[in-house]
Design an enzyme around this catalytic site. Structure first.
Site, PDB file in Angstrom:
ATOM      1  N   ILE A 274      12.190 -10.160 -19.623  1.00 12.80           N
ATOM      2  CA  ILE A 274      12.062  -9.061 -20.572  1.00 12.80           C
ATOM      3  C   ILE A 274      13.260  -9.046 -21.492  1.00 12.80           C
ATOM      4  O   ILE A 274      14.405  -9.212 -21.052  1.00 12.80           O
ATOM      5  CB  ILE A 274      11.902  -7.716 -19.817  1.00 12.80           C
ATOM      6  CG1 ILE A 274      11.512  -6.599 -20.780  1.00 12.80           C
ATOM      7  CG2 ILE A 274      13.143  -7.363 -19.027  1.00 12.80           C
ATOM      8  CD1 ILE A 274      11.029  -5.347 -20.067  1.00 12.80           C
TER       9      ILE A 274
ATOM     10  N   ASN B 285       2.305  -0.198   5.339  1.00 12.90           N
ATOM     11  CA  ASN B 285       2.622  -0.540   3.957  1.00 12.90           C
ATOM     12  C   ASN B 285       3.598  -1.700   3.964  1.00 12.90           C
ATOM     13  O   ASN B 285       4.654  -1.614   4.601  1.00 12.90           O
ATOM     14  CB  ASN B 285       3.249   0.673   3.252  1.00 12.90           C
ATOM     15  CG  ASN B 285       3.929   0.309   1.942  1.00 12.90           C
ATOM     16  OD1 ASN B 285       3.502  -0.592   1.243  1.00 12.90           O
ATOM     17  ND2 ASN B 285       5.001   1.016   1.617  1.00 12.90           N
TER      18      ASN B 285
ATOM     19  N   ARG C 112      -4.727   1.346  -0.604  1.00 12.35           N
ATOM     20  CA  ARG C 112      -4.559  -0.097  -0.455  1.00 12.35           C
ATOM     21  C   ARG C 112      -4.449  -0.837  -1.776  1.00 12.35           C
ATOM     22  O   ARG C 112      -5.229  -0.612  -2.702  1.00 12.35           O
ATOM     23  CB  ARG C 112      -5.743  -0.693   0.326  1.00 12.35           C
ATOM     24  CG  ARG C 112      -5.527  -2.188   0.618  1.00 12.35           C
ATOM     25  CD  ARG C 112      -6.672  -2.838   1.323  1.00 12.35           C
ATOM     26  NE  ARG C 112      -6.317  -4.214   1.693  1.00 12.35           N
ATOM     27  CZ  ARG C 112      -7.190  -5.151   2.028  1.00 12.35           C
ATOM     28  NH1 ARG C 112      -8.474  -4.856   2.082  1.00 12.35           N
ATOM     29  NH2 ARG C 112      -6.783  -6.368   2.336  1.00 12.35           N
ATOM     30  N   LEU C 113      -3.460  -1.734  -1.841  1.00 11.80           N
ATOM     31  CA  LEU C 113      -3.373  -2.780  -2.848  1.00 11.80           C
ATOM     32  C   LEU C 113      -3.658  -4.076  -2.124  1.00 11.80           C
ATOM     33  O   LEU C 113      -2.867  -4.524  -1.298  1.00 11.80           O
ATOM     34  CB  LEU C 113      -1.979  -2.815  -3.491  1.00 11.80           C
ATOM     35  CG  LEU C 113      -1.714  -3.941  -4.489  1.00 11.80           C
ATOM     36  CD1 LEU C 113      -2.647  -3.828  -5.695  1.00 11.80           C
ATOM     37  CD2 LEU C 113      -0.253  -3.932  -4.956  1.00 11.80           C
TER      38      LEU C 113
ATOM     39  N   CYS D 278       0.819  -1.190   0.000  1.00 11.36           N
ATOM     40  CA  CYS D 278       0.000   0.000   0.000  1.00 11.36           C
ATOM     41  C   CYS D 278       0.861   1.251   0.000  1.00 11.36           C
ATOM     42  O   CYS D 278       2.067   1.208  -0.185  1.00 11.36           O
ATOM     43  CB  CYS D 278      -0.897   0.012   1.235  1.00 11.36           C
ATOM     44  SG  CYS D 278      -1.705  -1.561   1.572  1.00 11.36           S
TER      45      CYS D 278
ATOM     46  N   SER E 161      11.419 -11.883  -6.536  1.00 15.62           N
ATOM     47  CA  SER E 161      12.622 -11.351  -7.182  1.00 15.62           C
ATOM     48  C   SER E 161      13.860 -11.886  -6.481  1.00 15.62           C
ATOM     49  O   SER E 161      13.818 -12.243  -5.304  1.00 15.62           O
ATOM     50  CB  SER E 161      12.594  -9.817  -7.124  1.00 15.62           C
ATOM     51  OG  SER E 161      13.805  -9.271  -7.574  1.00 15.62           O
ATOM     52  N   GLY E 162      14.972 -11.920  -7.187  1.00 16.33           N
ATOM     53  CA  GLY E 162      16.221 -12.437  -6.624  1.00 16.33           C
ATOM     54  C   GLY E 162      17.142 -11.382  -6.057  1.00 16.33           C
ATOM     55  O   GLY E 162      18.322 -11.659  -5.826  1.00 16.33           O
TER      56      GLY E 162
ATOM     57  N   ILE F  13      -3.837  -7.725  -1.003  1.00 17.41           N
ATOM     58  CA  ILE F  13      -3.046  -8.937  -1.222  1.00 17.41           C
ATOM     59  C   ILE F  13      -3.509 -10.054  -0.284  1.00 17.41           C
ATOM     60  O   ILE F  13      -3.794 -11.168  -0.713  1.00 17.41           O
ATOM     61  CB  ILE F  13      -1.538  -8.667  -0.987  1.00 17.41           C
ATOM     62  CG1 ILE F  13      -1.037  -7.534  -1.895  1.00 17.41           C
ATOM     63  CG2 ILE F  13      -0.733  -9.946  -1.204  1.00 17.41           C
ATOM     64  CD1 ILE F  13      -1.002  -7.846  -3.350  1.00 17.41           C
TER      65      ILE F  13
ATOM     66  N   ASP G  35      -2.536  -9.409   7.805  1.00 17.98           N
ATOM     67  CA  ASP G  35      -1.292  -9.377   8.567  1.00 17.98           C
ATOM     68  C   ASP G  35      -1.119  -8.085   9.351  1.00 17.98           C
ATOM     69  O   ASP G  35      -0.432  -8.052  10.370  1.00 17.98           O
ATOM     70  CB  ASP G  35      -0.090  -9.587   7.635  1.00 17.98           C
ATOM     71  CG  ASP G  35      -0.057  -8.589   6.485  1.00 17.98           C
ATOM     72  OD1 ASP G  35      -1.133  -8.100   6.087  1.00 17.98           O
ATOM     73  OD2 ASP G  35       1.037  -8.317   5.958  1.00 17.98           O
TER      74      ASP G  35
END
Length: 635
Positions: free
Chosen positions: A298, A85, A60-61, A2, A370-371, A63, A110
Site C-alpha cells: 500500500i 476461532n 464462520r469465515l 471466525c 504477514s511478517g 478457510i 482443523d
C-alpha cells in the site's frame, strides 16, 4: 477464522435466549460472513443437582473444509460442544494420532481436532496445538466451561463473570449486547490507555470485563472461576549455540512455520511492505509454491510514509504476482470506523494503513501472510539500540547529569516522521531512569508528568493506587538475568505484541473478513529466538543479524541495510490541517466527552503547541481524539 461468543448461567433470570444469542453473534458478523451457528441447552444439571444453562454462538469465515466443519461442533456422543476461532496448523498430525486412538472424525477441518484432543488430554490439549486460536468448550460431563487463548495472543477472548453468569466473545460487542455487562467505565483503563495507547490485559475499558491473557485458559466449574497458564515458556533461559547452528535451526523452523501457514482451501497471498520481515516471509512462501504467490503493498502520497518502491523491488526479485494499492487516507473518515471496530480505545495510528491494506487485499484473497514479530524476536526496533546505548553511556560517564541537557527538551520540534531532534529528546529524558522505567519512556504516549497535568482533580480521585507502569514492570521482571536488549524484546513479546500489534492486525483484518497469518509468531520460532544469546541477533547499531545470516540470499541485500520506516501515516500534519476542525469541534468543545476527566486548559495547551509547531504532539492528540470519539460512540 471466525468469531465466537456464548454464556453459562446458574440463575434462570440471567439466561441467554435464542434472540439474544443471535444478537451476540450478529454483532461480529464481519468476522464470519459465510455462516453462523447456535447451540443452547437451557437446563443442564451438575453432579450436585444445580441447574446450568449454556449457549454457544458462532460466525464462520470458511478457510479449511469449506463445505463442512460447521460450528458449534460436538464429539461422538455430544457430551462436548465447542466454538473455535483461528487456525490449528498441525491438525493433520494430531488427527492421525487421534484416529489411531480410535476417534472418529465427521469433518476434514482443523477444529474437530480440538474436541477429540480434549477428550484424551483434558486441558492439557492446548499445549499440543500449534496455531492461533480462541476456544470456548462446554464439557457436559463435568459441567464446566473452558476458554483458551493461543500462546502469543493473536486471537482475543473477552469475558465477564458476576458470580451467576459468565459471558464471553471474540469482541466486546458480543458482551455489550447483553444488558448490564458493558456499563461502567474503568478509570484505571483510561490511565493505562494514555500510557500505552492500548488497555493491557487482563483489564478492559469496562469494569468487570476481562481479557484472557495469552497462553492461558479459564475454567468455570461448580460456580468457581479460575485462570491457568499452559505455556511453559521461560524468558530467563538462554541457550549457548554457535552461529552456524542457530542459522540452520532458524531456517528449519521458519521454513516449516511458513509451510504450515500455506494450508488453505481459499485464495492466499502475502503482505509485502518492502521491509525485512514481510520480504523474508514472502520469499519463503514463494519458494514452496508452484505458481507465483500474490503479494500486496500500500502506498501513500507522502514520501516519508511510502515504502512501495522497496516492495516492488522485492516482488520483482522473487517473481511474485504483485499489486500495489494507492490510498490517500482520510483521518476524519477512518476514525469513526476504527472506533466502532476496536470496541475499546486503541491509539496505534498504524491501524489506519493496516485497515486500508486489509480492506484492499480482501478484494483479491481471503488469507494473507504477514511478517509481524520480526522486530520483537530479532531486535529490530530502534528503541532497543537506544536502550543499549543508554546503558553504555551511563556506565562510562554520567551524561544524563551534564549541564544543558534540559535545553534539548525545550527546542522546537520537527514535523518529520524521523526527526533526529525528537529522538534526542526521548533519549535524554530517559537517561536518568532505571532500565525498566527508561524503556517505558520510549513506549509511553503521555509520560507521567504530562498525565498529571492533564487529569482533572475529580478524575485523579477516581484512580486506584496502582501505577500503569506496574504492567510493564511485571513483564520486565520475567526475564531477570538477561541482557538489556533481550529483556526489552521479551517484554515487547509478552506485552506490546499481544496488546498492540496482534490486536491491530486481528481487528483491522477481521473487519474485512481477511485472515492474516503470522509465521514468525509460531511458538517454536518464538521460543528459539528468545533463548538465543543477544550477540547472534544484535550488535552495536544493528539488529536482525541472524535473519540476514540465515536468509540473506533470498532477498536483495539492500533490504537489510536500508532505514526502517515502520508503517505509519502523517499524524502530525493531519492535526495541523485535515483534523484541525474535528479537534476544535470535539476535544475543545464545551460538551467534550473527555471533559470530566481532563483539564481543558491542558488539552488546549497541547493543541496550541502542536498547531504552532512548538512541539509535535501528533500521537498524543490522536490518542485523545480516539478516546473522545470512542466515548461519543460507546457511552
Amino acid at each position: 477464522m471466525c468469531g465466537i461468543t456464548g454464556a453459562v448461567w446458574l440463575d434462570e433470570r440471567a439466561a441467554i435466549d435464542a434472540p439474544l444469542l443471535t444478537r451476540m453473534t450478529d454483532a461480529i458478523m464481519h468476522r464470519g460472513p459465510d455462516d453462523d451457528g447456535h447451540w443452547i441447552d437451557p437446563r443442564q444439571v451438575d453432579g450436585q443437582g444445580r441447574n446450568y444453562g449454556v449457549a454457544l454462538g458462532f460466525r464462520r469465515l470458511s478457510i479449511i473444509d469449506v463445505a463442512g466443519a460447521a460450528q458449534p461442533m460436538g464429539n461422538e456422543d455430544g457430551s462436548l460442544q465447542m466454538v473455535f476461532n483461528g487456525e490449528i496448523y498441525n491438525y493433520k498430525t494430531l488427527r492421525r494420532r487421534l484416529e489411531g486412538n480410535g476417534h472418529r472424525f465427521k469433518t476434514d477441518g482443523d477444529g474437530e481436532t480440538i474436541v477429540h484432543l480434549y477428550e484424551d488430554l483434558g486441558t492439557g490439549c492446548f499445549a499440543e496445538l500449534n496455531g492461533m486460536f480462541a476456544i470456548g468448550l462446554w464439557d457436559q460431563r463435568r459441567s464446566r466451561l473452558i476458554l483458551a487463548r493461543d500462546r502469543i495472543g493473536q486471537k482475543p477472548v473477552y469475558y465477564a463473570f458476576d458470580g451467576q453468569r459468565l459471558v464471553f466473545g471474540s469482541e466486546l460487542k458480543c458482551l455489550a449486547a447483553v444488558e448490564g455487562v458493558c456499563e461502567e467505565l474503568d478509570p484505571a483503563a483510561i490511565d493505562e490507555f494514555l500510557t500505552y495507547q492500548y488497555v493491557p490485559y487482563p483489564g478492559t475499558i469496562w469494569k468487570g470485563v476481562r481479557k484472557l491473557p495469552p497462553g492461558h485458559y479459564l475454567v468455570l466449574e461448580k460456580g468457581n472461576l479460575s485462570v491457568h497458564k499452559y505455556w511453559d515458556f521461560d524468558p530467563t533461559l538462554e541457550r549457548p549455540v554457535s552461529r552456524d547452528q542457530a542459522v540452520e535451526r532458524l531456517r528449519e523452523l521458519l521454513t516449516d512455520s511458513v509451510r504450515y501457514r500455506l494450508q488453505s482451501d481459499v485464495p492466499l497471498g502475502s503482505f509485502l511492505s518492502g521491509g525485512i520481515d514481510s520480504s523474508l516471509i514472502t520469499a519463503l512462501a514463494a519458494a514452496q509454491r508452484d505458481e507465483p504467490i500474490r503479494t500486496f503493498s500500500i502506498g501513500f502520497p507522502v514520501a516519508d510514509f511510502d515504502e512501495t518502491e522497496h516492495a516492488a523491488k522485492v516482488a520483482a526479485h522473487l517473481g511474485t504476482d504483485h499489486q500495489r494499492f494507492e490510498v490517500d487516507p482520510s483521518g476524519a473518515e477512518i476514525i469513526e470506523k476504527l472506533v466502532w471496530h476496536f470496541d475499546e480505545p486503541f491509539g496505534d495510528s498504524s491501524a489506519v494503513p493496516t485497515w486500508y491494506l486489509s480492506e484492499l487485499t480482501r478484494r483479491e484473497v481471503t488469507v494473507a501472510l504477514s511478517g509481524d514479530g520480526g522486530d520483537e524476536l530479532f531486535a529490530g526496533y530502534e528503541r532497543y539500540r537506544a536502550l543499549w546505548l543508554s546503558v553504555r553511556l551511563r556506565r562510562m560517564f554520567p551524561i544524563h547529569r551534564m549541564p544543558g541537557i534540559g535545553l534539548v527538551q525545550r527546542l522546537p520540534d520537527s514535523n518529520k516522521q524521523y526527526s533526529l531532534l525528537r529522538r534526542a529528546k526521548r533519549f535524554f529524558e530517559a537517561l536518568e531512569q532505571p532500565e525498566a522505567r527508561r524503556y517505558l519512556n520510549w513506549l509511553q504516549i503521555f509520560p507521567e508528568r504530562m498525565r498529571a497535568d492533564l487529569y482533572s482533580d475529580d478524575f485523579v480521585q477516581q484512580l486506584p493506587g496502582e501505577d500503569p507502569f506496574e504492567f510493564l514492570d511485571t513483564v520486565w521482571q520475567q526475564s531477570e538475568g538477561r541482557d538489556v536488549v533481550t529483556r526489552a524484546s521479551i517484554t515487547d513479546l509478552l506485552s506490546y505484541l499481544p496488546c498492540d500489534l496482534c490486536t491491530k492486525v486481528d481487528v483491522a483484518s477481521m473487519a474485512h473478513a481477511l485472515e492474516v497469518r503470522q509465521p514468525m509468531l509460531d511458538h517454536r520460532v518464538v521460543e528459539f529466538a528468545s533463548s538465543l544469546p543477544v550477540g547472534l541477533k544484535f550488535r552495536g547499531k544493528r539488529g536482525k543479524l541472524l535473519l540476514e545470516d540465515a536468509f540473506g540470499e533470498l532477498i536483495p541485500r539492500s533490504i537489510f541495510h536500508r532505514r526502517k520506516m515502520g508503517f505509519g501515516i502523517p499524524i502530525g500534519k493531519w492535526f495541523r490541517e485535515e483534523l484541525k476542525p474535528m479537534v476544535h469541534d470535539t476535544l475543545l468543545a464545551d460538551n467534550a466527552k473527555i471533559g470530566p476527566f481532563f483539564n481543558r486548559e491542558s488539552v488546549e495547551r497541547l493543541v496550541g503547541q502542536h498547531e504552532r509547531m512548538e512541539n509535535n504532539h501528533g500521537y498524543r492528540l490522536w490518542n485523545l481524539l480516539i478516546l473522545e470519539q470512542w466515548l461519543r460512540r460507546w457511552t
